[in-house]
Scaffold this motif. Structure first.
Motif, mmCIF file in Angstrom:
data_model
loop_
_atom_site.group_PDB
_atom_site.id
_atom_site.type_symbol
_atom_site.label_atom_id
_atom_site.label_comp_id
_atom_site.label_asym_id
_atom_site.label_seq_id
_atom_site.Cartn_x
_atom_site.Cartn_y
_atom_site.Cartn_z
ATOM 1 N N GLY A 193 16.347 53.979 53.545
ATOM 2 C CA GLY A 193 17.773 53.985 54.029
ATOM 3 C C GLY A 193 18.148 52.512 54.825
ATOM 4 N N PHE A 194 17.210 51.328 54.504
ATOM 5 C CA PHE A 194 17.377 50.119 55.092
ATOM 6 C C PHE A 194 17.625 49.280 54.118
ATOM 7 C CE2 PHE A 194 14.870 52.498 58.245
ATOM 8 C CZ PHE A 194 15.333 52.240 59.502
ATOM 9 N N LEU A 195 18.439 48.371 54.205
ATOM 10 C CA LEU A 195 18.817 47.166 53.482
ATOM 11 C C LEU A 195 17.936 45.865 54.009
ATOM 12 C CD1 LEU A 195 22.293 47.473 52.618
ATOM 13 C CD2 LEU A 195 20.388 47.931 51.012
ATOM 14 N N TYR A 196 16.830 45.458 53.138
ATOM 15 C CA TYR A 196 16.081 44.437 53.860
ATOM 16 C C TYR A 196 16.469 43.069 53.325
ATOM 17 C CZ TYR A 196 12.849 48.061 54.919
ATOM 18 O OH TYR A 196 12.147 49.065 55.630
ATOM 19 N N GLN A 197 16.275 41.940 54.539
ATOM 20 C CA GLN A 197 16.753 40.826 53.969
ATOM 21 C C GLN A 197 15.683 39.553 53.703
ATOM 22 O OE1 GLN A 197 17.680 38.305 57.240
ATOM 23 N NE2 GLN A 197 19.383 37.208 56.511
ATOM 24 N N LYS A 198 14.369 39.870 54.283
ATOM 25 C CA LYS A 198 13.307 39.369 54.276
ATOM 26 C C LYS A 198 12.241 39.806 54.299
ATOM 27 C CE LYS A 198 11.884 34.739 56.382
ATOM 28 N NZ LYS A 198 12.427 33.656 57.516
ATOM 29 N N ALA A 199 11.144 39.137 53.533
ATOM 30 C CA ALA A 199 9.552 39.560 53.536
ATOM 31 C C ALA A 199 8.775 38.636 53.293
ATOM 32 C CB ALA A 199 9.536 40.682 52.498
ATOM 33 N N GLY A 200 7.826 38.652 54.162
ATOM 34 C CA GLY A 200 6.921 37.591 54.122
ATOM 35 C C GLY A 200 5.277 38.125 54.181
ATOM 36 N N VAL A 201 4.374 37.031 54.171
ATOM 37 C CA VAL A 201 2.705 37.217 54.081
ATOM 38 C C VAL A 201 2.237 36.050 54.774
ATOM 39 C CG1 VAL A 201 0.722 37.321 52.743
ATOM 40 C CG2 VAL A 201 2.755 38.477 51.874
ATOM 41 N N MET A 202 1.454 36.365 55.821
ATOM 42 C CA MET A 202 0.737 35.371 56.562
ATOM 43 C C MET A 202 -0.805 35.645 56.432
ATOM 44 S SD MET A 202 0.432 34.706 60.613
ATOM 45 C CE MET A 202 1.974 33.960 60.855
ATOM 46 N N LEU A 203 -1.337 34.673 55.807
ATOM 47 C CA LEU A 203 -2.901 34.739 55.761
ATOM 48 C C LEU A 203 -3.604 34.288 57.225
ATOM 49 C CD1 LEU A 203 -3.411 33.276 52.202
ATOM 50 C CD2 LEU A 203 -2.632 35.577 52.986
ATOM 51 N N MET A 204 -4.258 35.300 57.583
ATOM 52 C CA MET A 204 -5.019 34.942 59.135
ATOM 53 C C MET A 204 -6.425 34.791 59.133
ATOM 54 S SD MET A 204 -2.463 37.892 60.939
ATOM 55 C CE MET A 204 -3.035 37.395 62.294
ATOM 56 N N ASP A 205 -6.956 34.518 60.233
ATOM 57 C CA ASP A 205 -8.242 34.454 60.622
ATOM 58 C C ASP A 205 -9.024 33.666 59.493
ATOM 59 O OD1 ASP A 205 -10.578 34.976 61.903
ATOM 60 O OD2 ASP A 205 -11.058 36.762 61.270
ATOM 61 N N LEU A 206 -8.670 32.385 59.359
ATOM 62 C CA LEU A 206 -9.009 31.769 58.229
ATOM 63 C C LEU A 206 -10.314 31.215 58.452
ATOM 64 C CD1 LEU A 206 -5.703 29.691 57.079
ATOM 65 C CD2 LEU A 206 -6.605 31.830 56.438
ATOM 66 N N CYS A 207 -11.334 30.648 57.548
ATOM 67 C CA CYS A 207 -12.566 30.041 58.046
ATOM 68 C C CYS A 207 -12.832 29.084 56.742
ATOM 69 C CB CYS A 207 -13.809 31.151 57.923
ATOM 70 S SG CYS A 207 -13.920 31.885 56.446
ATOM 71 N N ASP A 208 -13.550 28.130 56.862
ATOM 72 C CA ASP A 208 -13.931 26.937 56.046
ATOM 73 C C ASP A 208 -14.816 27.695 54.865
ATOM 74 O OD1 ASP A 208 -14.351 24.697 54.661
ATOM 75 O OD2 ASP A 208 -15.685 23.713 55.982
#
Length: 424
Positions: free
Chosen positions: A335-350
Protein backbone atom coordinates in the motif's frame (compact mmCIF):
# COMPACT_ATOMS: atom_id res chain seq x y z
CA UNK A 1 54.55 26.99 -4.67
CA UNK A 2 51.15 25.31 -4.95
CA UNK A 3 48.88 25.21 -7.98
CA UNK A 4 45.16 24.51 -8.16
CA UNK A 5 44.29 23.01 -11.54
CA UNK A 6 40.56 23.15 -12.25
CA UNK A 7 38.75 21.81 -15.32
CA UNK A 8 36.45 24.46 -16.81
CA UNK A 9 32.77 23.42 -16.92
CA UNK A 10 34.00 19.86 -16.57
CA UNK A 11 30.86 17.78 -17.22
CA UNK A 12 29.93 19.89 -20.24
CA UNK A 13 33.53 19.78 -21.50
CA UNK A 14 33.51 15.96 -21.33
CA UNK A 15 30.34 15.85 -23.43
CA UNK A 16 31.81 18.26 -25.98
CA UNK A 17 34.96 16.19 -26.42
CA UNK A 18 32.94 13.41 -28.06
CA UNK A 19 30.21 15.59 -29.56
CA UNK A 20 31.80 18.69 -31.14
CA UNK A 21 28.37 19.90 -32.30
CA UNK A 22 27.74 20.99 -28.70
CA UNK A 23 30.54 23.56 -28.81
CA UNK A 24 29.22 27.09 -28.70
CA UNK A 25 25.71 25.88 -27.80
CA UNK A 26 23.98 26.33 -24.42
CA UNK A 27 24.48 22.97 -22.70
CA UNK A 28 23.40 21.77 -19.26
CA UNK A 29 23.96 18.46 -17.48
CA UNK A 30 21.17 17.19 -15.23
CA UNK A 31 21.32 15.37 -11.90
CA UNK A 32 20.10 11.80 -11.32
CA UNK A 33 16.64 11.12 -12.74
CA UNK A 34 17.05 14.19 -14.98
CA UNK A 35 16.08 16.44 -12.08
CA UNK A 36 18.14 19.63 -11.68
CA UNK A 37 20.89 21.37 -13.63
CA UNK A 38 24.23 20.48 -11.99
CA UNK A 39 26.65 21.69 -14.69
CA UNK A 40 26.37 24.58 -17.14
CA UNK A 41 28.24 25.92 -20.13
CA UNK A 42 28.97 29.64 -20.32
CA UNK A 43 26.27 29.96 -22.98
CA UNK A 44 23.50 28.50 -20.80
CA UNK A 45 24.63 30.68 -17.89
CA UNK A 46 24.17 33.72 -20.12
CA UNK A 47 20.55 32.64 -20.68
CA UNK A 48 19.91 32.94 -16.94
CA UNK A 49 19.77 29.23 -16.05
CA UNK A 50 21.07 28.97 -12.48
CA UNK A 51 22.85 26.10 -10.78
CA UNK A 52 20.34 23.65 -9.30
CA UNK A 53 17.43 24.87 -11.41
CA UNK A 54 14.86 22.05 -11.85
CA UNK A 55 14.62 21.09 -15.51
CA UNK A 56 10.86 21.53 -15.56
CA UNK A 57 11.19 25.13 -14.33
CA UNK A 58 13.33 26.29 -17.24
CA UNK A 59 11.13 28.57 -19.40
CA UNK A 60 10.02 26.90 -22.65
CA UNK A 61 11.63 29.62 -24.78
CA UNK A 62 14.99 29.05 -23.06
CA UNK A 63 14.53 25.27 -23.04
CA UNK A 64 14.19 25.18 -26.83
CA UNK A 65 17.55 26.90 -27.19
CA UNK A 66 19.35 24.56 -24.78
CA UNK A 67 20.69 21.02 -24.94
CA UNK A 68 20.04 19.23 -21.64
CA UNK A 69 21.92 15.96 -21.10
CA UNK A 70 21.55 13.22 -18.52
CA UNK A 71 24.55 12.80 -16.19
CA UNK A 72 27.14 10.25 -17.33
CA UNK A 73 29.42 9.72 -14.34
CA UNK A 74 31.23 6.75 -15.86
CA UNK A 75 32.46 9.01 -18.65
CA UNK A 76 33.30 11.91 -16.32
CA UNK A 77 35.26 9.68 -13.95
CA UNK A 78 37.30 8.19 -16.77
CA UNK A 79 38.09 11.61 -18.24
CA UNK A 80 39.09 12.85 -14.77
CA UNK A 81 41.61 10.02 -14.47
CA UNK A 82 43.03 10.92 -17.87
CA UNK A 83 43.47 14.57 -16.89
CA UNK A 84 45.14 13.58 -13.60
CA UNK A 85 47.53 11.29 -15.50
CA UNK A 86 48.72 14.32 -17.49
CA UNK A 87 49.26 16.30 -14.28
CA UNK A 88 51.51 13.52 -12.98
CA UNK A 89 53.72 13.86 -16.05
CA UNK A 90 54.60 17.40 -14.96
CA UNK A 91 54.90 16.99 -11.17
CA UNK A 92 54.85 13.98 -8.84
CA UNK A 93 53.02 15.96 -6.14
CA UNK A 94 49.34 15.66 -7.09
CA UNK A 95 46.52 15.77 -4.51
CA UNK A 96 43.13 15.07 -6.09
CA UNK A 97 40.56 17.28 -4.36
CA UNK A 98 37.48 16.50 -6.47
CA UNK A 99 36.55 15.05 -9.85
CA UNK A 100 37.63 18.28 -11.58
CA UNK A 101 40.11 19.88 -9.15
CA UNK A 102 43.62 18.91 -8.05
CA UNK A 103 46.28 20.63 -5.98
CA UNK A 104 49.77 20.34 -7.49
CA UNK A 105 53.01 20.83 -5.57
CA UNK A 106 55.94 22.41 -7.39
CA UNK A 107 58.61 21.80 -4.76
CA UNK A 108 62.11 22.11 -6.18
CA UNK A 109 61.09 23.97 -9.34
CA UNK A 110 62.37 27.49 -9.97
CA UNK A 111 59.50 29.93 -9.19
CA UNK A 112 60.14 32.01 -12.32
CA UNK A 113 59.52 28.95 -14.53
CA UNK A 114 56.22 27.88 -12.99
CA UNK A 115 53.86 29.91 -15.17
CA UNK A 116 55.46 28.59 -18.35
CA UNK A 117 55.37 25.04 -16.96
CA UNK A 118 51.67 25.40 -16.13
CA UNK A 119 50.99 26.78 -19.60
CA UNK A 120 52.73 23.74 -21.11
CA UNK A 121 50.70 21.42 -18.84
CA UNK A 122 47.50 23.24 -19.78
CA UNK A 123 48.27 22.82 -23.48
CA UNK A 124 49.01 19.12 -23.05
CA UNK A 125 45.76 18.49 -21.15
CA UNK A 126 43.86 20.19 -23.96
CA UNK A 127 45.74 18.21 -26.62
CA UNK A 128 45.53 14.79 -24.94
CA UNK A 129 42.02 14.98 -23.47
CA UNK A 130 40.23 17.95 -25.05
CA UNK A 131 39.43 19.37 -21.58
CA UNK A 132 40.18 23.08 -20.94
CA UNK A 133 41.70 23.86 -17.55
CA UNK A 134 42.65 26.93 -15.51
CA UNK A 135 45.58 27.05 -13.09
CA UNK A 136 46.10 29.28 -10.05
CA UNK A 137 49.51 29.59 -8.38
CA UNK A 138 50.43 30.77 -4.89
CA UNK A 139 52.14 29.63 -1.70
CA UNK A 140 48.96 28.32 0.00
CA UNK A 141 45.85 26.41 -1.05
CA UNK A 142 43.38 29.23 -0.25
CA UNK A 143 45.36 31.77 -2.28
CA UNK A 144 45.86 29.24 -5.10
CA UNK A 145 42.11 28.79 -5.29
CA UNK A 146 41.63 32.57 -5.51
CA UNK A 147 44.31 32.73 -8.21
CA UNK A 148 42.41 30.06 -10.13
CA UNK A 149 39.24 32.20 -10.11
CA UNK A 150 41.36 35.09 -11.37
CA UNK A 151 42.70 32.92 -14.22
CA UNK A 152 39.13 32.05 -15.26
CA UNK A 153 37.73 35.59 -15.06
CA UNK A 154 40.47 37.56 -16.80
CA UNK A 155 41.43 36.42 -20.32
CA UNK A 156 44.69 38.38 -20.10
CA UNK A 157 46.12 35.64 -17.85
CA UNK A 158 45.59 33.02 -20.61
CA UNK A 159 44.39 30.44 -18.09
CA UNK A 160 47.27 30.72 -15.61
CA UNK A 161 47.44 33.32 -12.81
CA UNK A 162 49.81 33.85 -9.88
CA UNK A 163 48.97 35.52 -6.55
CA UNK A 164 52.08 36.27 -4.47
CA UNK A 165 50.93 36.56 -0.82
CA UNK A 166 52.40 40.02 -0.21
CA UNK A 167 51.73 41.70 -3.55
CA UNK A 168 49.51 44.73 -4.10
CA UNK A 169 47.36 42.71 -6.50
CA UNK A 170 46.63 40.18 -3.75
CA UNK A 171 45.83 42.93 -1.24
CA UNK A 172 43.46 44.66 -3.66
CA UNK A 173 41.69 41.38 -4.41
CA UNK A 174 41.28 40.47 -0.73
CA UNK A 175 39.99 43.95 0.14
CA UNK A 176 37.24 43.62 -2.48
CA UNK A 177 36.35 40.00 -1.68
CA UNK A 178 33.55 39.24 0.83
CA UNK A 179 34.67 36.72 3.42
CA UNK A 180 31.89 34.33 2.31
CA UNK A 181 33.67 33.93 -1.06
CA UNK A 182 36.64 32.25 0.61
CA UNK A 183 37.13 28.52 0.39
CA UNK A 184 36.01 27.00 3.69
CA UNK A 185 33.94 29.97 4.95
CA UNK A 186 30.17 29.42 4.92
CA UNK A 187 27.34 31.86 5.62
CA UNK A 188 26.96 30.85 9.27
CA UNK A 189 30.65 31.36 9.91
CA UNK A 190 30.46 34.79 8.29
CA UNK A 191 27.75 35.75 10.79
CA UNK A 192 30.09 34.76 13.64
CA UNK A 193 32.90 36.82 12.14
CA UNK A 194 30.77 39.93 11.63
CA UNK A 195 30.75 40.98 15.36
CA UNK A 196 34.57 40.74 15.23
CA UNK A 197 34.63 43.40 12.52
CA UNK A 198 35.51 40.95 9.76
CA UNK A 199 33.61 41.47 6.50
CA UNK A 200 36.24 41.02 3.79
CA UNK A 201 39.00 38.51 3.16
CA UNK A 202 41.57 41.21 3.96
CA UNK A 203 39.92 41.81 7.36
CA UNK A 204 40.32 38.10 8.10
CA UNK A 205 43.95 38.09 7.00
CA UNK A 206 44.74 40.99 9.35
CA UNK A 207 42.93 39.41 12.33
CA UNK A 208 44.75 37.87 15.29
CA UNK A 209 44.92 34.10 14.57
CA UNK A 210 44.69 33.13 18.24
CA UNK A 211 41.63 35.28 18.78
CA UNK A 212 40.00 33.78 15.67
CA UNK A 213 40.68 30.32 17.05
CA UNK A 214 39.15 31.17 20.43
CA UNK A 215 36.06 32.80 18.90
CA UNK A 216 35.48 30.31 16.05
CA UNK A 217 37.59 27.23 15.33
CA UNK A 218 41.05 25.95 14.48
CA UNK A 219 39.97 25.70 10.85
CA UNK A 220 39.41 29.46 10.67
CA UNK A 221 42.79 30.06 12.28
CA UNK A 222 44.37 28.01 9.51
CA UNK A 223 42.54 30.07 6.89
CA UNK A 224 44.07 33.24 8.41
CA UNK A 225 47.54 31.75 8.00
CA UNK A 226 46.66 30.55 4.48
CA UNK A 227 45.68 34.11 3.51
CA UNK A 228 49.10 35.20 4.72
CA UNK A 229 50.72 32.68 2.38
CA UNK A 230 51.45 29.77 4.72
CA UNK A 231 50.25 26.35 3.58
CA UNK A 232 48.63 24.73 6.62
CA UNK A 233 45.39 23.08 5.47
CA UNK A 234 45.95 19.37 4.94
CA UNK A 235 43.59 17.65 2.54
CA UNK A 236 41.72 14.57 3.72
CA UNK A 237 43.65 11.45 2.79
CA UNK A 238 41.55 9.94 0.00
CA UNK A 239 43.13 6.53 0.60
CA UNK A 240 41.90 6.42 4.20
CA UNK A 241 39.42 3.52 4.55
CA UNK A 242 35.83 4.58 5.13
CA UNK A 243 34.16 3.66 8.39
CA UNK A 244 30.80 3.11 6.67
CA UNK A 245 29.85 2.50 3.06
CA UNK A 246 26.48 3.81 1.87
CA UNK A 247 24.98 2.98 -1.54
CA UNK A 248 21.55 4.35 -2.45
CA UNK A 249 19.68 6.13 -5.19
CA UNK A 250 16.24 7.55 -5.86
CA UNK A 251 14.04 5.50 -8.18
CA UNK A 252 13.12 6.58 -11.66
CA UNK A 253 9.43 6.03 -10.77
CA UNK A 254 7.53 5.38 -7.55
CA UNK A 255 6.95 1.66 -7.05
CA UNK A 256 5.46 -0.83 -4.64
CA UNK A 257 6.59 -3.87 -6.60
CA UNK A 258 8.63 -6.08 -4.28
CA UNK A 259 10.62 -7.36 -7.24
CA UNK A 260 11.75 -3.82 -8.09
CA UNK A 261 12.72 -3.15 -4.49
CA UNK A 262 14.64 -6.42 -4.20
CA UNK A 263 16.53 -5.71 -7.39
CA UNK A 264 17.45 -2.22 -6.20
CA UNK A 265 18.58 -3.40 -2.76
CA UNK A 266 20.52 -6.31 -4.25
CA UNK A 267 22.28 -3.97 -6.69
CA UNK A 268 23.18 -1.49 -3.93
CA UNK A 269 24.44 -4.28 -1.65
CA UNK A 270 26.56 -5.76 -4.43
CA UNK A 271 28.03 -2.36 -5.25
CA UNK A 272 28.78 -1.72 -1.58
CA UNK A 273 30.54 -5.09 -1.29
CA UNK A 274 32.68 -4.16 -4.29
CA UNK A 275 33.73 -0.91 -2.59
CA UNK A 276 34.37 -2.88 0.58
CA UNK A 277 36.82 -5.20 -1.16
CA UNK A 278 38.50 -2.29 -2.90
CA UNK A 279 39.50 -0.74 0.43
CA UNK A 280 40.42 -4.15 1.92
CA UNK A 281 37.75 -4.10 4.63
CA UNK A 282 35.11 -6.45 6.02
CA UNK A 283 31.59 -5.67 7.26
CA UNK A 284 29.90 -7.04 10.36
CA UNK A 285 26.41 -5.61 9.76
CA UNK A 286 24.14 -4.38 6.97
CA UNK A 287 21.62 -1.53 7.29
CA UNK A 288 18.73 -1.45 4.81
CA UNK A 289 16.29 1.45 4.47
CA UNK A 290 13.26 2.30 2.34
CA UNK A 291 11.50 5.62 1.95
CA UNK A 292 8.45 7.04 0.23
CA UNK A 293 8.42 10.53 -1.28
CA UNK A 294 8.14 12.96 1.69
CA UNK A 295 6.93 15.76 -0.62
CA UNK A 296 3.89 13.84 -1.84
CA UNK A 297 1.32 14.74 0.79
CA UNK A 298 -1.34 12.96 -1.22
CA UNK A 299 0.37 9.58 -0.64
CA UNK A 300 0.79 7.45 2.46
CA UNK A 301 4.20 7.83 4.03
CA UNK A 302 6.59 5.14 5.22
CA UNK A 303 10.26 5.58 6.11
CA UNK A 304 12.06 2.85 8.06
CA UNK A 305 15.38 1.08 8.38
CA UNK A 306 16.64 -2.17 9.87
CA UNK A 307 20.08 -3.52 10.77
CA UNK A 308 20.92 -7.12 9.93
CA UNK A 309 23.93 -8.56 11.77
CA UNK A 310 26.21 -10.82 9.76
CA UNK A 311 27.31 -14.15 11.30
CA UNK A 312 30.94 -13.10 10.77
CA UNK A 313 32.80 -10.23 9.18
CA UNK A 314 32.77 -10.67 5.42
CA UNK A 315 33.22 -9.02 2.03
CA UNK A 316 31.38 -11.73 0.11
CA UNK A 317 28.77 -10.16 -2.19
CA UNK A 318 26.52 -13.22 -1.84
CA UNK A 319 26.35 -13.06 1.95
CA UNK A 320 25.88 -9.29 1.99
CA UNK A 321 23.11 -9.28 -0.65
CA UNK A 322 21.35 -12.15 1.15
CA UNK A 323 21.40 -10.20 4.42
CA UNK A 324 20.13 -7.06 2.64
CA UNK A 325 17.27 -9.03 1.08
CA UNK A 326 16.24 -10.30 4.51
CA UNK A 327 16.23 -6.74 5.80
CA UNK A 328 14.04 -5.59 2.92
CA UNK A 329 11.51 -8.39 3.56
CA UNK A 330 11.19 -7.12 7.13
CA UNK A 331 10.63 -3.53 5.97
CA UNK A 332 8.34 -3.83 2.98
CA UNK A 333 4.72 -2.82 3.47
CA UNK A 334 1.86 -3.15 1.02
CA UNK A 335 0.00 0.00 0.00
CA UNK A 336 3.02 2.34 -0.12
CA UNK A 337 4.73 3.78 -3.19
CA UNK A 338 8.46 3.84 -2.50
CA UNK A 339 10.82 6.45 -3.89
CA UNK A 340 14.18 5.32 -2.53
CA UNK A 341 16.01 2.36 -1.03
CA UNK A 342 19.58 1.97 0.11
CA UNK A 343 22.13 -0.21 1.83
CA UNK A 344 24.82 0.78 4.34
CA UNK A 345 27.66 -1.54 5.31
CA UNK A 346 28.49 -0.96 8.98
CA UNK A 347 30.95 -1.91 11.69
CA UNK A 348 33.82 -2.22 9.24
CA UNK A 349 37.17 -3.75 10.11
CA UNK A 350 40.48 -4.11 8.34
CA UNK A 351 40.78 -7.33 6.36
CA UNK A 352 44.41 -7.70 7.38
CA UNK A 353 43.36 -7.88 11.05
CA UNK A 354 40.49 -10.33 10.50
CA UNK A 355 40.09 -12.73 13.40
CA UNK A 356 39.76 -16.25 12.02
CA UNK A 357 38.02 -19.19 13.62
CA UNK A 358 40.53 -21.14 15.72
CA UNK A 359 38.48 -24.30 15.18
CA UNK A 360 38.40 -23.98 11.40
CA UNK A 361 39.62 -27.06 9.56
CA UNK A 362 41.20 -27.55 6.13
CA UNK A 363 37.75 -27.62 4.51
CA UNK A 364 36.93 -24.18 5.90
CA UNK A 365 40.24 -22.77 4.65
CA UNK A 366 39.67 -24.21 1.20
CA UNK A 367 36.15 -22.76 1.09
CA UNK A 368 37.44 -19.35 2.16
CA UNK A 369 40.08 -19.42 -0.59
CA UNK A 370 37.47 -20.37 -3.21
CA UNK A 371 35.29 -17.49 -2.03
CA UNK A 372 38.17 -15.03 -2.30
CA UNK A 373 39.02 -16.22 -5.82
CA UNK A 374 35.38 -15.92 -6.88
CA UNK A 375 35.08 -12.36 -5.58
CA UNK A 376 38.43 -11.41 -7.16
CA UNK A 377 37.24 -12.78 -10.51
CA UNK A 378 33.93 -10.90 -10.23
CA UNK A 379 35.75 -7.63 -9.49
CA UNK A 380 38.19 -8.18 -12.36
CA UNK A 381 35.41 -8.76 -14.88
CA UNK A 382 33.52 -5.66 -13.75
CA UNK A 383 36.71 -3.60 -13.72
CA UNK A 384 37.79 -4.63 -17.22
CA UNK A 385 34.38 -4.85 -18.92
CA UNK A 386 32.35 -2.26 -17.03
CA UNK A 387 30.32 -2.07 -13.85
CA UNK A 388 27.38 -4.46 -13.78
CA UNK A 389 28.81 -6.90 -16.34
CA UNK A 390 28.59 -9.59 -13.67
CA UNK A 391 26.15 -9.16 -10.80
CA UNK A 392 24.33 -11.12 -8.15
CA UNK A 393 20.83 -12.28 -9.17
CA UNK A 394 18.56 -11.29 -12.04
CA UNK A 395 18.00 -7.83 -13.50
CA UNK A 396 14.84 -6.90 -15.36
CA UNK A 397 15.01 -4.36 -18.15
CA UNK A 398 12.81 -1.33 -17.60
CA UNK A 399 12.36 -1.79 -13.86
CA UNK A 400 10.80 1.20 -12.12
CA UNK A 401 13.79 1.65 -9.81
CA UNK A 402 16.21 2.37 -12.66
CA UNK A 403 17.15 6.03 -13.09
CA UNK A 404 15.50 8.21 -15.68
CA UNK A 405 18.22 9.19 -18.16
CA UNK A 406 16.48 9.95 -21.44
CA UNK A 407 19.36 12.05 -22.81
CA UNK A 408 22.48 10.20 -21.62
CA UNK A 409 25.38 10.14 -24.05
CA UNK A 410 27.19 6.84 -24.71
CA UNK A 411 30.02 5.86 -22.37
CA UNK A 412 32.52 6.53 -25.12
CA UNK A 413 35.69 5.73 -23.23
CA UNK A 414 34.64 2.29 -22.00
CA UNK A 415 32.00 1.09 -24.50
CA UNK A 416 30.09 -0.67 -21.71
CA UNK A 417 26.82 -0.53 -23.64
CA UNK A 418 28.13 -2.93 -26.29
CA UNK A 419 29.24 -5.68 -23.89
CA UNK A 420 27.28 -8.81 -23.01
CA UNK A 421 25.89 -9.01 -19.47
CA UNK A 422 26.46 -12.11 -17.34
CA UNK A 423 24.32 -12.83 -14.26
CA UNK A 424 25.25 -15.15 -11.41
Amino acid sequence: MIALADCNNFYVACERVFNPRLRGRPVGVLSNNDGCVVARSQEIKALGVGMGTPAHEIPPLVRRRCTLLSSNYALYGDMSRRVTAVYRQHTPHVEVYSIDESFLGWHGFAPETLESRCQAMRAQVSRDTGIPISVGLSTSKVLAKLANHLAKREPAHEGVATLPPDSEITRHLLEQLPVTELWGVAGRMALRLLPLGIETAWDLRCADPKRIRRQTSVVMERIVWELRGQDCIPLDDMSQPKKQIMTSRSFGHLTNDLGDLREAVRTHASRGAEKLRRQQSLARAVLVFVRTNPFRNDLRQHSESVIVALPKATDDSREITHAAARGLDALHRQGFLYQKAGVMLMDLCDRASEQLDLMAGPEDDAQRQRRDRLMATLDKLNREHGRGTVSIGLSRAGSAWHLRCANRSPRYTTRWDELPVVRL
